[in-house]
Design a protein around this motif. Structure first.
Motif, PDB file in Angstrom:
ATOM      1  N   GLU A 165      55.103  31.888  24.017  1.00 43.05           N
ATOM      2  CA  GLU A 165      55.758  30.906  24.883  1.00 43.05           C
ATOM      3  C   GLU A 165      54.922  30.681  26.142  1.00 43.05           C
ATOM      4  O   GLU A 165      54.486  31.640  26.793  1.00 43.05           O
ATOM      5  N   PRO A 166      54.677  29.421  26.514  1.00 47.81           N
ATOM      6  CA  PRO A 166      53.938  29.158  27.761  1.00 47.81           C
ATOM      7  C   PRO A 166      54.693  29.729  28.955  1.00 47.81           C
ATOM      8  O   PRO A 166      55.915  29.640  29.035  1.00 47.81           O
ATOM      9  N   VAL A 167      53.941  30.323  29.865  1.00 54.85           N
ATOM     10  CA  VAL A 167      54.526  30.909  31.068  1.00 54.85           C
ATOM     11  C   VAL A 167      53.935  30.178  32.267  1.00 54.85           C
ATOM     12  O   VAL A 167      52.747  30.304  32.550  1.00 54.85           O
ATOM     13  N   ARG A 168      54.773  29.397  32.925  1.00 52.51           N
ATOM     14  CA  ARG A 168      54.276  28.614  34.059  1.00 52.51           C
ATOM     15  C   ARG A 168      54.840  29.220  35.352  1.00 52.51           C
ATOM     16  O   ARG A 168      55.846  28.754  35.892  1.00 52.51           O
ATOM     17  N   VAL A 169      54.180  30.286  35.804  1.00 53.82           N
ATOM     18  CA  VAL A 169      54.611  30.947  37.032  1.00 53.82           C
ATOM     19  C   VAL A 169      53.396  31.207  37.926  1.00 53.82           C
ATOM     20  O   VAL A 169      52.243  31.177  37.484  1.00 53.82           O
ATOM     21  N   VAL A 170      53.712  31.470  39.198  1.00 50.06           N
ATOM     22  CA  VAL A 170      52.700  31.884  40.171  1.00 50.06           C
ATOM     23  C   VAL A 170      53.157  33.216  40.750  1.00 50.06           C
ATOM     24  O   VAL A 170      54.313  33.354  41.161  1.00 50.06           O
ATOM     25  N   VAL A 171      52.271  34.194  40.758  1.00 53.06           N
ATOM     26  CA  VAL A 171      52.575  35.507  41.314  1.00 53.06           C
ATOM     27  C   VAL A 171      51.848  35.626  42.655  1.00 53.06           C
ATOM     28  O   VAL A 171      50.638  35.407  42.734  1.00 53.06           O
ATOM     29  N   LYS A 172      52.608  35.993  43.715  1.00 55.49           N
ATOM     30  CA  LYS A 172      52.048  36.011  45.065  1.00 55.49           C
ATOM     31  C   LYS A 172      52.295  37.353  45.738  1.00 55.49           C
ATOM     32  O   LYS A 172      53.413  37.870  45.704  1.00 55.49           O
ATOM     33  N   ALA A 173      51.258  37.874  46.368  1.00 52.27           N
ATOM     34  CA  ALA A 173      51.437  39.026  47.247  1.00 52.27           C
ATOM     35  C   ALA A 173      52.180  38.574  48.490  1.00 52.27           C
ATOM     36  O   ALA A 173      51.954  37.466  48.993  1.00 52.27           O
ATOM     37  N   ASP A 174      53.053  39.415  49.002  1.00 52.88           N
ATOM     38  CA  ASP A 174      53.865  39.040  50.160  1.00 52.88           C
ATOM     39  C   ASP A 174      53.036  38.865  51.419  1.00 52.88           C
ATOM     40  O   ASP A 174      53.231  37.921  52.176  1.00 52.88           O
ATOM     41  N   GLY A 175      52.091  39.756  51.674  1.00 50.67           N
ATOM     42  CA  GLY A 175      51.376  39.766  52.948  1.00 50.67           C
ATOM     43  C   GLY A 175      50.076  38.986  52.925  1.00 50.67           C
ATOM     44  O   GLY A 175      49.770  38.248  51.989  1.00 50.67           O
ATOM     45  N   LEU A 176      49.289  39.169  53.986  1.00 56.82           N
ATOM     46  CA  LEU A 176      48.031  38.453  54.139  1.00 56.82           C
ATOM     47  C   LEU A 176      46.995  38.962  53.145  1.00 56.82           C
ATOM     48  O   LEU A 176      46.812  40.158  52.997  1.00 56.82           O
ATOM     49  N   ALA A 177      46.306  38.024  52.492  1.00 58.28           N
ATOM     50  CA  ALA A 177      45.302  38.411  51.493  1.00 58.28           C
ATOM     51  C   ALA A 177      44.109  37.466  51.511  1.00 58.28           C
ATOM     52  O   ALA A 177      43.472  37.235  50.487  1.00 58.28           O
ATOM     53  N   ALA A 178      43.821  36.896  52.695  1.00 58.82           N
ATOM     54  CA  ALA A 178      42.650  36.024  52.871  1.00 58.82           C
ATOM     55  C   ALA A 178      42.627  34.873  51.878  1.00 58.82           C
ATOM     56  O   ALA A 178      41.577  34.458  51.413  1.00 58.82           O
ATOM     57  N   GLY A 179      43.802  34.341  51.557  1.00 61.73           N
ATOM     58  CA  GLY A 179      43.891  33.204  50.657  1.00 61.73           C
ATOM     59  C   GLY A 179      43.726  33.536  49.189  1.00 61.73           C
ATOM     60  O   GLY A 179      43.710  32.641  48.347  1.00 61.73           O
ATOM     61  N   LYS A 180      43.613  34.834  48.852  1.00 65.79           N
ATOM     62  CA  LYS A 180      43.322  35.221  47.471  1.00 65.79           C
ATOM     63  C   LYS A 180      44.497  35.875  46.768  1.00 65.79           C
ATOM     64  O   LYS A 180      44.405  36.176  45.580  1.00 65.79           O
ATOM     65  N   GLY A 181      45.600  36.143  47.458  1.00 69.60           N
ATOM     66  CA  GLY A 181      46.716  36.855  46.858  1.00 69.60           C
ATOM     67  C   GLY A 181      47.686  35.982  46.107  1.00 69.60           C
ATOM     68  O   GLY A 181      48.867  36.306  46.003  1.00 69.60           O
ATOM     69  N   VAL A 182      47.204  34.871  45.568  1.00 66.13           N
ATOM     70  CA  VAL A 182      48.025  33.940  44.799  1.00 66.13           C
ATOM     71  C   VAL A 182      47.374  33.768  43.434  1.00 66.13           C
ATOM     72  O   VAL A 182      46.224  33.332  43.342  1.00 66.13           O
ATOM     73  N   ILE A 183      48.093  34.135  42.367  1.00 64.32           N
ATOM     74  CA  ILE A 183      47.523  34.097  41.017  1.00 64.32           C
ATOM     75  C   ILE A 183      48.372  33.180  40.141  1.00 64.32           C
ATOM     76  O   ILE A 183      49.561  33.431  39.925  1.00 64.32           O
ATOM     77  N   VAL A 184      47.758  32.116  39.661  1.00 60.95           N
ATOM     78  CA  VAL A 184      48.430  31.146  38.791  1.00 60.95           C
ATOM     79  C   VAL A 184      48.342  31.643  37.351  1.00 60.95           C
ATOM     80  O   VAL A 184      47.258  31.989  36.864  1.00 60.95           O
ATOM     81  N   CYS A 185      49.477  31.672  36.657  1.00 58.81           N
ATOM     82  CA  CYS A 185      49.542  32.280  35.323  1.00 58.81           C
ATOM     83  C   CYS A 185      50.032  31.277  34.267  1.00 58.81           C
ATOM     84  O   CYS A 185      50.923  30.470  34.544  1.00 58.81           O
ATOM     85  N   GLY A 186      49.452  31.364  33.073  1.00 56.56           N
ATOM     86  CA  GLY A 186      49.853  30.483  31.990  1.00 56.56           C
ATOM     87  C   GLY A 186      50.393  31.204  30.777  1.00 56.56           C
ATOM     88  O   GLY A 186      50.910  30.572  29.851  1.00 56.56           O
ATOM     89  N   THR A 187      50.258  32.549  30.758  1.00 53.39           N
ATOM     90  CA  THR A 187      50.770  33.338  29.632  1.00 53.39           C
ATOM     91  C   THR A 187      51.490  34.575  30.165  1.00 53.39           C
ATOM     92  O   THR A 187      51.341  34.941  31.338  1.00 53.39           O
ATOM     93  N   ARG A 188      52.238  35.223  29.293  1.00 54.21           N
ATOM     94  CA  ARG A 188      52.948  36.433  29.695  1.00 54.21           C
ATOM     95  C   ARG A 188      51.972  37.517  30.129  1.00 54.21           C
ATOM     96  O   ARG A 188      52.186  38.199  31.139  1.00 54.21           O
ATOM     97  N   ASN A 189      50.890  37.694  29.359  1.00 59.90           N
ATOM     98  CA  ASN A 189      49.923  38.729  29.705  1.00 59.90           C
ATOM     99  C   ASN A 189      49.248  38.461  31.050  1.00 59.90           C
ATOM    100  O   ASN A 189      48.953  39.394  31.810  1.00 59.90           O
ATOM    101  N   GLU A 190      48.986  37.191  31.338  1.00 60.77           N
ATOM    102  CA  GLU A 190      48.397  36.854  32.637  1.00 60.77           C
ATOM    103  C   GLU A 190      49.351  37.203  33.769  1.00 60.77           C
ATOM    104  O   GLU A 190      48.927  37.705  34.820  1.00 60.77           O
ATOM    105  N   ALA A 191      50.637  36.947  33.576  1.00 64.68           N
ATOM    106  CA  ALA A 191      51.627  37.276  34.600  1.00 64.68           C
ATOM    107  C   ALA A 191      51.724  38.789  34.786  1.00 64.68           C
ATOM    108  O   ALA A 191      51.777  39.286  35.932  1.00 64.68           O
TER     109      ALA A 191
END
Length: 451
Positions: A165-191
């Motif tokens: 099943e396609p997984v259309r989610v974004v996983v984000k770290a709560d705190g500061l991460a120099a613009g890199k703590g945001v991960i766009v995911c398309g599959t369950r394993n990626e999430a």
């Protein structure tokens, strides 16, 4: 300019001061491309006697005076500002803002531009930001917050039972991460992998103590920045950043590989909607939360089929959006920032802008946004700066024995103006071609999405 009690719409501008003859010294805190652009623009003010940058870089050493003080060394920054009779401190990066530098400087009797520690949590905690957006009924993606990798992983396993099943989610770290703590995911394993990286491996340090899983929105991204004194909002022309590392918006997220201004994807009607539905409500919400906001509000937005939705808020000028914005600004920046500190933004006339668009192309070190080598000599800077309507803003650079070397992942922001976006792009990449160091690279498609 938007007075928050009446909310008429319009874009703000040039300040009329009662005493425009007073001279002052300015201290810019930070050492990146944003701070180079701020120092360069502030140095053009006839009211600014001298600009200091702490700690600065090889570029700010040319346009201002560097001071070897880290952005996290609050006592030393305060001592320097007091001993040198600094009339205005401008804090560039998010880390000292979230750490409360503005509060400590104000307590020491200094005039400083930027939000308080309490207000800076709007960027310092994505959980706080999302909860505030929800409370204020400001459009954003649906989301859930988690305090552990186990909880977040369990949610993914229960919500997405079918591995295909396609997984259309974004996983984000709560705190500061120099613009890199945001991960766009398309599959369950990626999430699941994103959760592991953020919350278990702590790839982004303490920023991963909490995390957010939110729906993945679709549409063009755009940045709308505004300066506010808590009573009046001055909206700046929209810009468009390029977060993914590689052409075609592919590859891992970065701090930003380039930007252009203005962004034609936003017309006046949409800007008015963003002002009324996003900017005004967030300033009111911060005031109700007893965290009154003064400084730069940076709304990262997705223009979805259902209208603009907030991806994030930052509490300072964006980098690299700051560079093309300030290239176009004709108004005295020192006057505007001082008015924001003094609560006098309601006294302004419309800001004056060069009608020509501008773009910034970020040149990066080999390996960025991962590991990269430092200390490689950079050549061709003078030739690039000599090109008409081109300014090279330094970010990760350092002077070593009189030579400019790379000292960071994002190294330079080659910024240019032109009669059209295409001509501005041509000028910027002409500048890029003059510059070389071992492993230098950049995206080749900055501003193409404006077509």
């Amino acid at each position: 300019m938007i007075p928050l009690d009446t909310i008429p719409f319009g874009h703000a501008g040039r300040l009329v001061l009662a005493d425009s003859g007073s001279m002052m010294k300015v201290l810019v805190v930070g050492g990146g491309g944003r701070e180079h652009a701020l120092a360069w623009k502030l140095g053009q003010s006839p009211r600014v006697e001298q600009v200091f940058v702490a700690p600065g870089n090889a570029g700010t050493a040319l346009d201002a005076t560097n001071v070897p003080i880290a952005v996290t060394d609050k006592p030393a920054l305060i001592q320097f500002a007091k001993e040198n009779s600094i009339g205005l401190v401008v804090v560039g990066p998010e880390i000292p803002l979230v750490d409360g530098l503005v509060d400590d400087m104000e307590e020491a009797g200094l005039k400083v531009f930027g939000p308080s520690k309490a207000a800076a949590e709007l960027e310092g905690s994505k959980v706080f930001c999302k909860n505030l957006l929800h409370t204020a009924n400001i459009p954003t993606a649906t989301y859930l917050t988690f305090r552990s990798a186990e909880q977040a992983s369990r949610h993914i396993w229960e919500r997405y039972c079918d591995p295909d099943e396609p997984v259309r989610v974004v996983v984000k770290a709560d705190g500061l991460a120099a613009g890199k703590g945001v991960i766009v995911c398309g599959t369950r394993n990626e999430a699941l992998d994103a959760i592991d990286r953020i919350a278990s491996q702590r790839e982004f340090g303490d920023a991963g103590k909490e995390l957010i899983i939110e729906e993945r929105l679709t549409g063009p991204e755009v940045s709308v920045l505004a300066i506010t004194d808590g009573e009046t909002i001055v909206t700046l022309p929209p810009a468009q950043d390029h977060k993914p590392a590689y052409d075609g918006d592919t590859g891992p997220n970065t701090g930003g590989m380039g930007a252009y201004c203005p962004a034609p994807v936003l017309d006046d009607e949409m800007m008015a909607r963003i002002e009324s539905d996003v900017l005004v409500p967030i300033v009111h919400a911060m005031k109700r939360a007893r965290r009154p906001f003064k400084g730069v509000l940076y709304a990262g937005l997705m223009l979805t089929p259902g209208g603009p939705k907030v991806l994030e808020f930052n509490v300072r000028f964006g980098d690299p959006e700051c560079q093309p914005l300030l290239m176009r600004l004709k108004t005295d920046l020192a006057d505007v920032l001082e008015a924001a500190v003094d609560g006098r933004l309601g006294e302004i006339e419309p800001l004056e802008w060069d009608p020509r668009p501008s773009i910034c192309v970020v040149m990066a070190s080999e390996g960025y946004p991962g590991d990269y080598a430092k200390g490689r000599e950079i050549k061709g800077l003078e030739a690039a700066d000599a090109i008409e309507d081109v300014k090279v803003f330094h970010a990760g650079t350092k002077l070593v024995d009189g030579k400019v070397t790379n000292d960071g992942g994002r190294v330079l922001g080659v910024t240019a103006m032109g009669d059209t976006i295409a001509k501005a792009k041509l000028q910027a990449y002409r500048g890029v071609k003059e510059i070389r160091w071992q492993g230098a690279w950049c995206r080749k498609d900055i501003s193409d999405k404006a077509r």
